[in-house]
Motif scaffolding. Structure first.
Motif, short mmCIF file in Angstrom:
data_model
loop_
_atom_site.label_atom_id
_atom_site.label_comp_id
_atom_site.label_asym_id
_atom_site.label_seq_id
_atom_site.Cartn_x
_atom_site.Cartn_y
_atom_site.Cartn_z
N HIS A 138 0.84 -1.20 0.00
CA HIS A 138 0.00 0.00 0.00
C HIS A 138 0.88 1.26 0.00
N LYS A 139 1.91 1.25 0.82
CA LYS A 139 2.81 2.40 0.91
C LYS A 139 3.49 2.68 -0.43
N ILE A 140 3.98 1.66 -1.08
CA ILE A 140 4.68 1.83 -2.35
C ILE A 140 3.73 2.35 -3.43
N THR A 141 2.48 1.90 -3.40
CA THR A 141 1.52 2.39 -4.39
C THR A 141 1.26 3.88 -4.21
N PHE A 142 1.13 4.31 -2.96
CA PHE A 142 0.95 5.74 -2.70
C PHE A 142 2.17 6.55 -3.13
N GLN A 143 3.35 5.97 -2.97
CA GLN A 143 4.59 6.68 -3.29
C GLN A 143 4.88 6.72 -4.79
N HIS A 144 4.60 5.63 -5.49
CA HIS A 144 5.03 5.51 -6.88
C HIS A 144 3.89 5.37 -7.89
N GLY A 145 2.68 5.14 -7.42
CA GLY A 145 1.56 4.96 -8.34
C GLY A 145 1.10 6.27 -8.94
N ASN A 146 0.48 6.18 -10.12
CA ASN A 146 -0.07 7.39 -10.73
C ASN A 146 -1.38 7.77 -10.05
N LYS A 147 -2.02 8.84 -10.52
CA LYS A 147 -3.22 9.36 -9.86
C LYS A 147 -4.35 8.34 -9.85
N ASN A 148 -4.48 7.56 -10.91
CA ASN A 148 -5.55 6.56 -10.97
C ASN A 148 -5.35 5.48 -9.91
N TYR A 149 -4.12 5.02 -9.76
CA TYR A 149 -3.84 4.01 -8.75
C TYR A 149 -4.12 4.56 -7.35
N VAL A 150 -3.62 5.76 -7.07
CA VAL A 150 -3.80 6.35 -5.75
C VAL A 150 -5.29 6.55 -5.46
N ARG A 151 -6.03 7.02 -6.45
CA ARG A 151 -7.46 7.23 -6.27
C ARG A 151 -8.18 5.91 -5.99
N ASN A 152 -7.83 4.86 -6.73
CA ASN A 152 -8.46 3.56 -6.52
C ASN A 152 -8.11 2.97 -5.16
N VAL A 153 -6.87 3.13 -4.74
CA VAL A 153 -6.46 2.60 -3.44
C VAL A 153 -7.18 3.35 -2.32
N LEU A 154 -7.28 4.67 -2.44
CA LEU A 154 -8.00 5.45 -1.43
C LEU A 154 -9.47 5.03 -1.36
N LEU A 155 -10.08 4.82 -2.52
CA LEU A 155 -11.47 4.38 -2.56
C LEU A 155 -11.62 3.01 -1.89
N GLU A 156 -10.74 2.09 -2.22
CA GLU A 156 -10.84 0.74 -1.68
C GLU A 156 -10.56 0.70 -0.18
N VAL A 157 -9.51 1.37 0.24
CA VAL A 157 -9.19 1.39 1.68
C VAL A 157 -10.30 2.08 2.46
N GLY A 158 -10.81 3.19 1.94
CA GLY A 158 -11.90 3.90 2.60
C GLY A 158 -13.14 3.03 2.70
N SER A 159 -13.47 2.33 1.62
CA SER A 159 -14.65 1.46 1.62
C SER A 159 -14.49 0.31 2.61
N ILE A 160 -13.29 -0.24 2.68
CA ILE A 160 -13.02 -1.34 3.62
C ILE A 160 -13.19 -0.86 5.06
N ILE A 161 -12.66 0.31 5.36
CA ILE A 161 -12.77 0.86 6.72
C ILE A 161 -14.23 1.09 7.10
N VAL A 162 -15.01 1.68 6.18
CA VAL A 162 -16.43 1.92 6.45
C VAL A 162 -17.17 0.61 6.64
N LEU A 163 -16.92 -0.36 5.76
CA LEU A 163 -17.59 -1.65 5.84
C LEU A 163 -17.23 -2.36 7.15
N ALA A 164 -15.95 -2.37 7.50
CA ALA A 164 -15.52 -3.03 8.73
C ALA A 164 -16.12 -2.35 9.96
N ALA A 165 -16.19 -1.02 9.94
CA ALA A 165 -16.76 -0.28 11.07
C ALA A 165 -18.24 -0.63 11.26
#
Length: 260
Positions: A138-165
């Protein structure tokens, strides 16, 4: 023999195309295991659910892995949707896994290959390294990924956190069980998905390990045809048994290290 010479000796391009039946299998192979595991957990049979959860994780990994290489036979949006939904059910950002997996193919076992770090460890070291592995991709994607990757990772991580909560707040036992098992699977990824197929292959990184025992390939859903996958990453998993036969026939002298 070089990778380019192997590409020329083995007929493989026809294997990229999926029939409608094969496409349905590759896009739905994980669903029966997920449904049965959740049903058994819902009924309180957690021990009985465990093997079905494990097979869901394995087949889910097969499904998203094909998605990484655009080998599901679906359009761009449906492939994205498959990765997103599996992120929710597998409790990790699959786009982060995708970013690092494609780098793994490009820089296989080199310094830039963060997915492949566990390959140089002992088997127990790779198991202990598992939680670090998940954090790092996850860290490497945020550091080296393009805007699409970062946006998708943020969406997925955010969705996982909401779902788990929501699951924890509502205290839904069978879904809490599912989250725990999926997290355990993610923590073992460095061992099962990296170490088993790449340990002791640093001299020839693209010549990963493989499996030729038929029954072992059946119970692992052809996920250990890793030599074949690295040589021909565009070939969908369902076609790898046929690809393995063609490689054996065309290049019988090719060294094949086994996974287990």
């Amino acid at each position: 023999m070089t990778h380019q010479e192997i590409l020329q000796k083995v007929a493989w391009k026809d294997l990229r195309k999926l029939t409608q039946r094969e496409m349905l299998i590759e896009n739905n192979i994980s669903l029966p295991w997920l449904i049965i595991s959740l049903f058994l957990a819902w009924k309180g049979y957690y021990i009985a659910a465990l093997p079905f959860s494990a097979f869901y994780f394995l087949t889910g990994l097969r499904q998203v892995h094909n998605g990484f290489h655009n080998s599901l036979g679906t359009n761009k949006f449906l492939t994205w949707l498959s990765l997103y939904l599996n992120s929710l059910s597998m409790m990790t950002s699959i786009h982060a896994v995708k970013f690092n997996h494609l780098r793994h193919h490009k820089y296989c076992l080199a310094e830039e290959d963060y997915e492949g770090k566990a390959a140089s460890m002992t088997w127990y070291g790779a198991i202990l390294y598992g939680p670090v592995h998940i954090f790092l991709i996850h860290k490497i994607t945020f550091q080296h990924g393009n805007k699409n990757y970062v946006r998708n990772v943020l969406l997925e991580v955010g969705s996982i956190i909401v779902l788990a909560a929501i699951i924890i707040w509502l205290k839904i036992p069978f879904l809490i069980y599912h989250m725990a098992v999926m997290l355990a699977g993610e923590f073992l990824m460095a061992f099962f998905a990296v170490w088993t197929v790449h340990h002791d292959t640093h001299d020839h990184p693209n010549f990963a390990r493989t499996q030729r025992a038929s029954w072992k390939n059946k119970i692992t859903f052809s996920m250990f045809f890793h030599l074949e996958h690295h040589l021909f990453p565009a070939v969908p998993t369902i076609k790898l048994p046929e690809l393995a036969k063609r490689i054996d026939a065309a290049i019988p002298e090719l060294e094949k290290k086994t996974t287990f």
